[in-house]
Write an enzyme that holds these catalytic residues in place. Structure first.
Site, PDB file in Angstrom:
ATOM      1  N   GLY A 142      -7.985 -15.360   3.595  1.00  0.00           N
ATOM      2  CA  GLY A 142      -6.647 -15.819   3.951  1.00  0.00           C
ATOM      3  C   GLY A 142      -5.668 -15.140   3.011  1.00  0.00           C
ATOM      4  CE  LYS A 192      -1.913  -2.131   3.588  1.00  0.00           C
ATOM      5  NZ  LYS A 192      -1.921  -3.524   3.221  1.00  0.00           N
ATOM      6  CE  LYS A 238      -5.593  -3.040   4.998  1.00  0.00           C
ATOM      7  NZ  LYS A 238      -5.963  -4.042   5.994  1.00  0.00           N
TER       8      LYS A 238
HETATM    9  N1  LIG Z   1      -0.363 -10.613   4.468  1.00  0.00           N
HETATM   10  C1  LIG Z   1      -1.482 -10.148   3.911  1.00  0.00           C
HETATM   11  O1  LIG Z   1      -2.520 -10.751   4.052  1.00  0.00           O
HETATM   12  C2  LIG Z   1      -1.449  -8.888   3.061  1.00  0.00           C
HETATM   13  C3  LIG Z   1      -2.632  -8.414   2.511  1.00  0.00           C
HETATM   14  C4  LIG Z   1      -2.597  -7.293   1.652  1.00  0.00           C
HETATM   15  C5  LIG Z   1      -1.382  -6.665   1.414  1.00  0.00           C
HETATM   16  N2  LIG Z   1      -0.244  -7.127   2.015  1.00  0.00           N
HETATM   17  C6  LIG Z   1       1.012  -6.433   1.743  1.00  0.00           C
HETATM   18  O2  LIG Z   1       1.881  -7.310   1.024  1.00  0.00           O
HETATM   19  C7  LIG Z   1       3.248  -7.028   1.354  1.00  0.00           C
HETATM   20  C8  LIG Z   1       3.922  -8.329   1.800  1.00  0.00           C
HETATM   21  O3  LIG Z   1       3.280  -8.835   2.959  1.00  0.00           O
HETATM   22  P1  LIG Z   1       3.743 -10.221   3.626  1.00  0.00           P
HETATM   23  O4  LIG Z   1       2.669 -10.591   4.576  1.00  0.00           O
HETATM   24  O5  LIG Z   1       4.160 -11.163   2.560  1.00  0.00           O
HETATM   25  O6  LIG Z   1       5.036  -9.743   4.431  1.00  0.00           O
HETATM   26  P2  LIG Z   1       6.270 -10.671   4.894  1.00  0.00           P
HETATM   27  O7  LIG Z   1       5.844 -12.079   5.048  1.00  0.00           O
HETATM   28  O8  LIG Z   1       6.907  -9.952   6.033  1.00  0.00           O
HETATM   29  O9  LIG Z   1       7.279 -10.626   3.629  1.00  0.00           O
HETATM   30  C9  LIG Z   1       7.895  -9.451   3.211  1.00  0.00           C
HETATM   31  C10 LIG Z   1       8.927  -9.799   2.167  1.00  0.00           C
HETATM   32  O10 LIG Z   1       9.504  -8.574   1.705  1.00  0.00           O
HETATM   33  C11 LIG Z   1      10.933  -8.673   1.791  1.00  0.00           C
HETATM   34  N3  LIG Z   1      11.467  -7.333   1.989  1.00  0.00           N
HETATM   35  C12 LIG Z   1      11.203  -6.480   3.005  1.00  0.00           C
HETATM   36  N4  LIG Z   1      11.863  -5.329   2.823  1.00  0.00           N
HETATM   37  C13 LIG Z   1      12.542  -5.463   1.657  1.00  0.00           C
HETATM   38  C14 LIG Z   1      13.416  -4.617   0.919  1.00  0.00           C
HETATM   39  N5  LIG Z   1      13.724  -3.411   1.380  1.00  0.00           N
HETATM   40  N6  LIG Z   1      13.926  -5.079  -0.262  1.00  0.00           N
HETATM   41  C15 LIG Z   1      13.631  -6.316  -0.714  1.00  0.00           C
HETATM   42  N7  LIG Z   1      12.807  -7.167  -0.046  1.00  0.00           N
HETATM   43  C16 LIG Z   1      12.286  -6.732   1.125  1.00  0.00           C
HETATM   44  C17 LIG Z   1      11.189  -9.591   2.939  1.00  0.00           C
HETATM   45  O11 LIG Z   1      12.506 -10.113   2.828  1.00  0.00           O
HETATM   46  P3  LIG Z   1      13.099 -11.119   3.955  1.00  0.00           P
HETATM   47  O12 LIG Z   1      12.311 -12.381   3.811  1.00  0.00           O
HETATM   48  O13 LIG Z   1      14.492 -11.319   3.529  1.00  0.00           O
HETATM   49  O14 LIG Z   1      12.923 -10.425   5.257  1.00  0.00           O
HETATM   50  C18 LIG Z   1      10.095 -10.648   2.702  1.00  0.00           C
HETATM   51  O15 LIG Z   1      10.511 -11.558   1.714  1.00  0.00           O
HETATM   52  C19 LIG Z   1       3.216  -5.941   2.427  1.00  0.00           C
HETATM   53  O16 LIG Z   1       3.410  -4.681   1.827  1.00  0.00           O
HETATM   54  C20 LIG Z   1       1.809  -6.060   2.996  1.00  0.00           C
HETATM   55  O17 LIG Z   1       1.337  -4.844   3.544  1.00  0.00           O
HETATM   56  C21 LIG Z   1      -0.257  -8.219   2.812  1.00  0.00           C
END
Ligand SMILES: NC(=O)c1ccc[n+]([C@@H]2O[C@H](COP(=O)([O-])OP(=O)(O)OC[C@H]3O[C@@H](n4cnc5c(N)ncnc54)[C@H](OP(=O)(O)O)[C@@H]3O)[C@@H](O)[C@H]2O)c1
Length: 338
Positions: free
Chosen positions: A320, A124, A223
């Site tokens: 999910g 976002k 959001k």
């Molecule tokens: N989870 C949900 O249900 C959901 C829903 C809607 C939107 N989102 C959005 O989707 C995105 C990912 O969410 P997630 O739940 O997958 O988070 P997550 O499990 O914490 O994964 C984040 C990923 O991004 C990588 N990362 C973080 N900072 C980085 C950088 N500066 N350069 C390159 N890679 C970087 C991390 O690397 P490492 O593994 O090496 O730490 C990890 O692989 C977020 O922006 C979140 O707000 C999530």
């Protein structure tokens, strides 16, 4: 005729992995119904670095590998090399949100558009901090900047306007957009203390290890800002959203309200002002049970749009992470079929 697209994925956490899993599961459907196939030629995360292989990684093996590590020798120097070596047609941005600046995700998306790729974001941050700039860049390059999964996951809230609802005026909206707060409030009603309710939300995988982003209303405010900027053409900044979290609500208050036939919910709101601006807020509200938002439980989220021609409500039932992955997949089809 089947066309194969090279995909580059930044972020290989919950969303990134689920996206690859879903793309594998729907590969056959994409081929037969849309004439689309794909290769994952770029993968990046903090720990993996920038990895590119124009021949395509073995996506199933990546999901099974400890830490999801691609072959050694595929690592490249940085973002620009990564985009050119992977010959990416589409970049998927699924790195962690930086709510203050939207970086480095904005740089990832900008570089992808400049390299001639479509830019698709679950993150976002870039919508809140760089929506207009990225949209203009995409238009100038004849590419798409899409971010459907950023709010309400796979629900096509952004695609509804103006695509599904041409010439409609959106006067405002309200809704529940933060799962953690909703789970915590429900668990407090059921008898848990605030801290135990937070632990429960963490156990069921809704709340993060540091839940303050959700409990202080930041996630919901981000959001609301994204929705107001994109759907209401607002020049709203995140800091302008009037924001109160649920931390100051006690279990006693929540249970007393329930006993009186009311429920606390963390309600998000945005409304056009007569002067042409948009006022937005996030805060706990005491809702009567006759309010449809009061009936929503757990991770369910909802939005009610106030349109000039009718009212419209959307409920996303207990999504999910596959719902977020689906939003990315749907944007991929929208981008390459545009
Ligand atoms: N989870 C949900 O249900 C959901 C829903 C809607 C939107 N989102 C959005 O989707 C995105 C990912 O969410 P997630 O739940 O997958 O988070 P997550 O499990 O914490 O994964 C984040 C990923 O991004 C990588 N990362 C973080 N900072 C980085 C950088 N500066 N350069 C390159 N890679 C970087 C991390 O690397 P490492 O593994 O090496 O730490 C990890 O692989 C977020 O922006 C979140 O707000 C999530």
């Amino acid at each position: 005729l089947i066309r194969t697209y090279n995909l580059a994925l930044a972020g290989f956490g919950n969303v990134g992995k689920e996206f690859v899993r879903l793309m594998l599961a729907k590969r056959q459907l994409l081929r037969t119904q849309y004439g689309i196939d794909w290769k994952l030629t770029g993968l990046a995360s903090r720990t993996l670095g920038w990895c590119a292989d124009p021949a395509g990684f073995d996506a199933s093996a990546l999901l099974e590998a400890p830490g999801g590590s691609p072959q050694p020798g595929t690592r490249v120097a940085g973002l620009q090399d990564w985009l050119s070596k992977s010959q990416a047609s589409v970049l998927f941005e699924a790195t962690s949100i930086n709510r203050e600046t939207g970086q480095p995700a904005i740089d990832h998306l900008r570089a992808a558009l400049e390299a001639g790729a479509h830019a698709i974001s679950a993150n976002k941050g870039p919508v809140v901090h760089a929506y207009h700039a990225l949209r203009e860049l995409a238009a100038a390059r004849g590419r798409q900047f899409l971010f459907e999964s950023a709010v309400m996951d796979g629900v096509p809230v952004f695609s509804l306007f103006p695509g599904g609802l041409p010439a409609v005026e959106l006067r405002g909206f309200r809704g529940l957009l933060n799962s953690t707060s909703n789970v915590v409030l429900t668990e407090m009603e059921n008898g848990l203390s605030f801290d135990d309710a937070v632990k429960k939300a963490q156990q069921i995988g809704v709340a993060e290890t540091d839940p303050s982003n959700d409990l202080e209303g930041w996630d919901a405010a981000v959001k609301v800002t994204a929705l107001a900027i994109v759907l209401m053409d607002a020049t709203l900044k995140l800091g302008e959203v009037e924001r109160t979290g649920i931390r100051n609500l006690t279990a006693e208050q929540v249970r007393a309200a329930r006993a009186e036939g009311k429920r606390y919910k963390l309600v998000c709101r945005a409304r056009k002002t007569p002067a042409g601006g948009v006022l937005a807020s996030v805060g706990p509200e005491l809702l009567p049970l006759s309010d449809p938002l009061a009936l929503l439980e757990g991770a369910t989220s909802a939005l009610q749009f106030d349109l000039d021609v009718f009212g419209l409500s959307i409920i996303e039932h207990k999504p999910g992470v596959v719902a977020t992955a689906y939003g990315l997949l749907a944007d991929f089809i929208r981008a390459v079929k545009a």
